[in-house]
Design a protein around this motif. Structure first.
Motif, PDB file in Angstrom:
ATOM      1  N   ALA A  87       0.837  -1.200   0.000  1.00 36.11           N
ATOM      2  CA  ALA A  87       0.000   0.000   0.000  1.00 36.11           C
ATOM      3  C   ALA A  87       0.866   1.241   0.000  1.00 36.11           C
ATOM      4  CB  ALA A  87      -0.870  -0.005   1.242  1.00 36.11           C
ATOM      5  N   ALA A  88       0.435   2.212  -0.693  1.00 34.55           N
ATOM      6  CA  ALA A  88       1.163   3.472  -0.679  1.00 34.55           C
ATOM      7  C   ALA A  88       0.282   4.523  -0.029  1.00 34.55           C
ATOM      8  CB  ALA A  88       1.501   3.886  -2.098  1.00 34.55           C
ATOM      9  N   VAL A  89       0.896   5.392   0.697  1.00 31.18           N
ATOM     10  CA  VAL A  89       0.122   6.464   1.310  1.00 31.18           C
ATOM     11  C   VAL A  89       0.743   7.786   0.918  1.00 31.18           C
ATOM     12  CG1 VAL A  89      -0.719   5.146   3.251  1.00 31.18           C
ATOM     13  CG2 VAL A  89       1.475   6.271   3.400  1.00 31.18           C
ATOM     14  N   ALA A  90      -0.020   8.823   0.997  1.00 28.61           N
ATOM     15  CA  ALA A  90       0.481  10.121   0.556  1.00 28.61           C
ATOM     16  C   ALA A  90       0.907  10.950   1.741  1.00 28.61           C
ATOM     17  CB  ALA A  90      -0.612  10.843  -0.198  1.00 28.61           C
ATOM     18  N   GLU A  91       1.986  11.635   1.552  1.00 26.91           N
ATOM     19  CA  GLU A  91       2.532  12.414   2.646  1.00 26.91           C
ATOM     20  C   GLU A  91       2.979  13.772   2.124  1.00 26.91           C
ATOM     21  OE1 GLU A  91       6.222  11.969   5.769  1.00 26.91           O
ATOM     22  OE2 GLU A  91       6.098  10.720   4.008  1.00 26.91           O
ATOM     23  N   PRO A  92       2.343  14.863   2.541  1.00 25.12           N
ATOM     24  CA  PRO A  92       2.773  16.167   2.048  1.00 25.12           C
ATOM     25  C   PRO A  92       4.145  16.508   2.602  1.00 25.12           C
ATOM     26  CG  PRO A  92       1.015  16.390   3.650  1.00 25.12           C
ATOM     27  CD  PRO A  92       1.264  14.947   3.510  1.00 25.12           C
ATOM     28  N   VAL A  93       5.011  17.017   1.766  1.00 29.08           N
ATOM     29  CA  VAL A  93       6.363  17.296   2.254  1.00 29.08           C
ATOM     30  C   VAL A  93       6.710  18.772   2.287  1.00 29.08           C
ATOM     31  CG1 VAL A  93       7.322  15.063   1.628  1.00 29.08           C
ATOM     32  CG2 VAL A  93       7.374  16.909  -0.033  1.00 29.08           C
ATOM     33  N   LYS A 119      12.575   7.590  -3.967  1.00 30.19           N
ATOM     34  CA  LYS A 119      13.663   8.559  -3.990  1.00 30.19           C
ATOM     35  C   LYS A 119      13.616   9.454  -5.213  1.00 30.19           C
ATOM     36  CE  LYS A 119      16.883   6.189  -1.236  1.00 30.19           C
ATOM     37  NZ  LYS A 119      17.841   5.359  -0.875  1.00 30.19           N
ATOM     38  N   TRP A 120      13.037   8.978  -6.255  1.00 29.01           N
ATOM     39  CA  TRP A 120      13.132   9.703  -7.523  1.00 29.01           C
ATOM     40  C   TRP A 120      11.806  10.309  -7.972  1.00 29.01           C
ATOM     41  CZ3 TRP A 120      18.032   9.029  -7.218  1.00 29.01           C
ATOM     42  CH2 TRP A 120      18.554   7.787  -6.853  1.00 29.01           C
ATOM     43  N   LEU A 121      10.753   9.803  -7.447  1.00 26.68           N
ATOM     44  CA  LEU A 121       9.446  10.263  -7.925  1.00 26.68           C
ATOM     45  C   LEU A 121       8.703  11.009  -6.837  1.00 26.68           C
ATOM     46  CD1 LEU A 121       8.208   7.088  -9.832  1.00 26.68           C
ATOM     47  CD2 LEU A 121       9.429   9.058 -10.730  1.00 26.68           C
ATOM     48  N   GLU A 122       7.895  11.935  -7.256  1.00 27.46           N
ATOM     49  CA  GLU A 122       7.044  12.632  -6.301  1.00 27.46           C
ATOM     50  C   GLU A 122       5.688  12.867  -6.950  1.00 27.46           C
ATOM     51  OE1 GLU A 122       9.102  16.224  -5.496  1.00 27.46           O
ATOM     52  OE2 GLU A 122       8.562  17.162  -7.399  1.00 27.46           O
ATOM     53  N   ILE A 123       4.728  13.006  -6.091  1.00 27.20           N
ATOM     54  CA  ILE A 123       3.408  13.378  -6.600  1.00 27.20           C
ATOM     55  C   ILE A 123       3.185  14.834  -6.249  1.00 27.20           C
ATOM     56  CG2 ILE A 123       2.360  12.329  -4.540  1.00 27.20           C
ATOM     57  CD1 ILE A 123      -0.196  12.096  -6.142  1.00 27.20           C
ATOM     58  N   VAL A 137       9.362  13.158 -11.904  1.00 25.98           N
ATOM     59  CA  VAL A 137      10.703  12.844 -11.422  1.00 25.98           C
ATOM     60  C   VAL A 137      11.117  14.030 -10.562  1.00 25.98           C
ATOM     61  CG1 VAL A 137      13.088  12.307 -12.051  1.00 25.98           C
ATOM     62  CG2 VAL A 137      11.208  11.620 -13.566  1.00 25.98           C
ATOM     63  N   LYS A 138      11.576  13.755  -9.364  1.00 25.72           N
ATOM     64  CA  LYS A 138      11.872  14.837  -8.419  1.00 25.72           C
ATOM     65  C   LYS A 138      12.814  15.878  -9.013  1.00 25.72           C
ATOM     66  CE  LYS A 138      11.279  12.812  -3.887  1.00 25.72           C
ATOM     67  NZ  LYS A 138      11.929  12.262  -2.715  1.00 25.72           N
ATOM     68  N   SER A 139      12.485  17.139  -8.746  1.00 21.45           N
ATOM     69  CA  SER A 139      13.375  18.192  -9.256  1.00 21.45           C
ATOM     70  C   SER A 139      14.467  18.518  -8.255  1.00 21.45           C
ATOM     71  CB  SER A 139      12.608  19.461  -9.592  1.00 21.45           C
ATOM     72  OG  SER A 139      11.255  19.290  -9.494  1.00 21.45           O
ATOM     73  N   THR A 140      14.346  17.993  -7.036  1.00 24.11           N
ATOM     74  CA  THR A 140      15.405  18.205  -6.041  1.00 24.11           C
ATOM     75  C   THR A 140      16.491  17.157  -6.266  1.00 24.11           C
ATOM     76  OG1 THR A 140      14.132  16.792  -4.597  1.00 24.11           O
ATOM     77  CG2 THR A 140      13.923  19.168  -4.255  1.00 24.11           C
ATOM     78  N   GLY A 141      17.290  17.375  -7.286  1.00 23.72           N
ATOM     79  CA  GLY A 141      18.309  16.400  -7.672  1.00 23.72           C
ATOM     80  C   GLY A 141      18.302  16.373  -9.182  1.00 23.72           C
ATOM     81  N   ARG A 142      19.305  15.743  -9.769  1.00 23.87           N
ATOM     82  CA  ARG A 142      19.329  15.662 -11.227  1.00 23.87           C
ATOM     83  C   ARG A 142      19.280  14.199 -11.605  1.00 23.87           C
ATOM     84  NH1 ARG A 142      24.432  18.842 -12.664  1.00 23.87           N
ATOM     85  NH2 ARG A 142      23.763  18.559 -14.808  1.00 23.87           N
ATOM     86  N   LYS A 233      13.879  12.537 -16.938  1.00 16.88           N
ATOM     87  CA  LYS A 233      14.796  13.408 -16.202  1.00 16.88           C
ATOM     88  C   LYS A 233      14.047  14.211 -15.154  1.00 16.88           C
ATOM     89  CE  LYS A 233      18.147  13.828 -19.820  1.00 16.88           C
ATOM     90  NZ  LYS A 233      18.906  14.622 -20.708  1.00 16.88           N
ATOM     91  N   SER A 234      14.804  14.738 -14.206  1.00 16.12           N
ATOM     92  CA  SER A 234      14.219  15.546 -13.137  1.00 16.12           C
ATOM     93  C   SER A 234      13.259  16.583 -13.698  1.00 16.12           C
ATOM     94  CB  SER A 234      15.310  16.277 -12.362  1.00 16.12           C
ATOM     95  OG  SER A 234      15.994  15.355 -11.580  1.00 16.12           O
ATOM     96  N   GLY A 235      12.103  16.660 -13.082  1.00 13.75           N
ATOM     97  CA  GLY A 235      11.106  17.630 -13.505  1.00 13.75           C
ATOM     98  C   GLY A 235      10.122  17.068 -14.510  1.00 13.75           C
ATOM     99  N   ASP A 236      10.477  15.975 -15.181  1.00 12.49           N
ATOM    100  CA  ASP A 236       9.554  15.397 -16.167  1.00 12.49           C
ATOM    101  C   ASP A 236       8.322  14.836 -15.473  1.00 12.49           C
ATOM    102  OD1 ASP A 236      11.376  15.903 -18.122  1.00 12.49           O
ATOM    103  OD2 ASP A 236      11.945  13.805 -18.474  1.00 12.49           O
ATOM    104  N   GLU A 237       7.181  15.057 -16.081  1.00  8.47           N
ATOM    105  CA  GLU A 237       5.986  14.383 -15.582  1.00  8.47           C
ATOM    106  C   GLU A 237       5.873  13.032 -16.270  1.00  8.47           C
ATOM    107  OE1 GLU A 237       2.148  16.307 -16.068  1.00  8.47           O
ATOM    108  OE2 GLU A 237       1.144  14.578 -15.138  1.00  8.47           O
ATOM    109  N   LEU A 238       5.603  12.004 -15.502  1.00  4.93           N
ATOM    110  CA  LEU A 238       5.430  10.675 -16.073  1.00  4.93           C
ATOM    111  C   LEU A 238       4.004  10.545 -16.601  1.00  4.93           C
ATOM    112  CD1 LEU A 238       8.028  10.193 -14.444  1.00  4.93           C
ATOM    113  CD2 LEU A 238       7.105   7.964 -13.802  1.00  4.93           C
ATOM    114  N   CYS A 239       3.885  10.282 -17.882  1.00  2.00           N
ATOM    115  CA  CYS A 239       2.553  10.164 -18.467  1.00  2.00           C
ATOM    116  C   CYS A 239       2.437   8.899 -19.305  1.00  2.00           C
ATOM    117  CB  CYS A 239       2.259  11.357 -19.372  1.00  2.00           C
ATOM    118  SG  CYS A 239       1.966  12.884 -18.477  1.00  2.00           S
ATOM    119  N   ILE A 240       1.298   8.265 -19.171  1.00  2.00           N
ATOM    120  CA  ILE A 240       0.966   7.159 -20.062  1.00  2.00           C
ATOM    121  C   ILE A 240      -0.019   7.700 -21.100  1.00  2.00           C
ATOM    122  CG2 ILE A 240       1.403   5.273 -18.467  1.00  2.00           C
ATOM    123  CD1 ILE A 240      -1.546   5.308 -17.704  1.00  2.00           C
ATOM    124  N   TYR A 241      -0.504   6.851 -21.927  1.00  2.00           N
ATOM    125  CA  TYR A 241      -1.545   7.261 -22.870  1.00  2.00           C
ATOM    126  C   TYR A 241      -2.801   6.456 -22.531  1.00  2.00           C
ATOM    127  CZ  TYR A 241      -4.087   7.885 -27.210  1.00  2.00           C
ATOM    128  OH  TYR A 241      -5.063   8.173 -28.126  1.00  2.00           O
TER     129      TYR A 241
END
Ligand SMILES: C[S@@+](CC[C@H](N)C(=O)[O-])C[C@H]1O[C@@H](n2cnc3c(N)ncnc32)[C@H](O)[C@@H]1O
Length: 286
Positions: A87-93, A119-123, A137-142, A233-241
């Motif tokens: 299970a995944a839960v959401a946590e505001p950071v 570590k690499w993804l954020e919502i 992909v998290k922008s806090t990092g490259r 890359k950092s900052g990219d939004e992950l999108c499917i179709y």
């Protein structure tokens, strides 16, 4: 170290579809997620594909050294470990409303390699009222996630198809149709991530998707697995179709149409085909 207790985004939060709605509200965090794949099998997939060493920081992406993905029951091996990814839960950071997931299993901590994606993804909110939240992909990092990387799999309750066309469930936007035989059949089961699931249920749609999906068989279980179609890359939004019928079916306008100049813009035509081709290309080596 035990996992941090989740600090949920609660009712009345400013983000989401409308003033009071957040996607997290729809979830029942107390219930165990009934995954498409049992946790053990899920770990098997992750051990093949979620090796964090493949996700490198800046400049030196490593080509994944992968064994062949077990495409059939015969190919698959048994014996994997625990079920961190249940299970995944959401946590505001932060105060911007950026949220990230943490995995709720008692065995998992954010530093656990098995939870590498945290570590690499954020919502976070996309800034578009129509699109709502998305996965980035998290922008806090490259960070650079190589093309072809396994990213995760769709998780939710399995309910009988076909999708409802009337009543309160008719507008469920988190359904994934699961192919069980060689053909698509009318009563195919649906994976419903409206109340429970994992981060993949926050992936938005793009007519130029950078994530592709493949329905795969792991042991006796079907998995809707997601792969990077190109370098992320950092900052990219992950999108499917989502498919050609999704937006029409729900009476929605795809934001790509707005950008490209309308639903009949020629650049939007063939997005499904392009998405499939790109996935083939990304997985050509496996
Ligand atoms: C599976 S959810 C994705 C997560 C969602 N953004 C959220 O905040 O929970 C699908 C919904 O996201 C929105 N969405 C996703 N892709 C979109 C797009 N390209 N254009 C407009 N809305 C989109 C639509 O409201 C759609 O029904």
């Amino acid at each position: 170290m035990p996992p941090k207790k989740a600090n949920r985004v609660t009712k009345g939060g400013k983000l989401g579809h409308g003033p009071k709605w957040t996607p997290f509200e729809a979830w029942n965090f107390e219930r165990t997620v009934r995954e498409i794949i049992p946790g053990a099998v899920c770990k098997q997939i992750e051990s093949f594909y979620a090796d964090p060493r493949r996700w490198t920081v800046s400049g030196r992406p490593q080509r994944p050294r992968l064994t062949k993905f077990p495409a059939t029951e015969q190919d698959s091996k048994s014996g994997c470990i625990t079920d961190h990814a249940r299970a995944a839960v959401a946590e505001p950071v932060d105060s911007q409303g950026v949220a990230c997931f943490t995995v709720s299993s008692a065995a998992a901590t954010p530093d656990d390699p098995a939870c590498g994606w945290t570590k690499w993804l954020e919502i976070r909110h996309t800034g578009s009222a129509d699109k709502g939240y998305g996965i980035f992909v998290k922008s806090t990092g490259r960070y650079e996630i190589p093309q072809g990387s396994y990213l995760g799999h769709y998780v939710g309750e399995i309910i009988p198809g076909p999708p409802k066309t009337k009543g309160k469930d008719a507008d469920n936007r988190y359904l994934y149709e699961l192919q069980v035989g060689l053909e698509w059949d009318a009563d195919r089961p649906l994976v419903d991530a409206s109340k429970m699931g994992n981060w993949t249920r926050f992936m938005n749609s793009s007519c130029d998707p950078n994530v592709g999906e493949r329905i795969m068989q792991i042991g006796k279980v079907r998995v809707i697995a997601f792969f990077a179609n190109k370098m992320l890359k950092s900052g990219d939004e992950l999108c499917i179709y989502y498919g050609d019928d999704y937006f029409n079916g729900h009476g929605l306008l795809c934001s790509c149409d707005e950008i490209a100049g309308g639903p009949h813009d020629p650049s939007a035509v063939g997005a499904g085909e392009r998405a499939r081709e790109r996935l083939q290309e990304a997985l050509a080596d496996y």
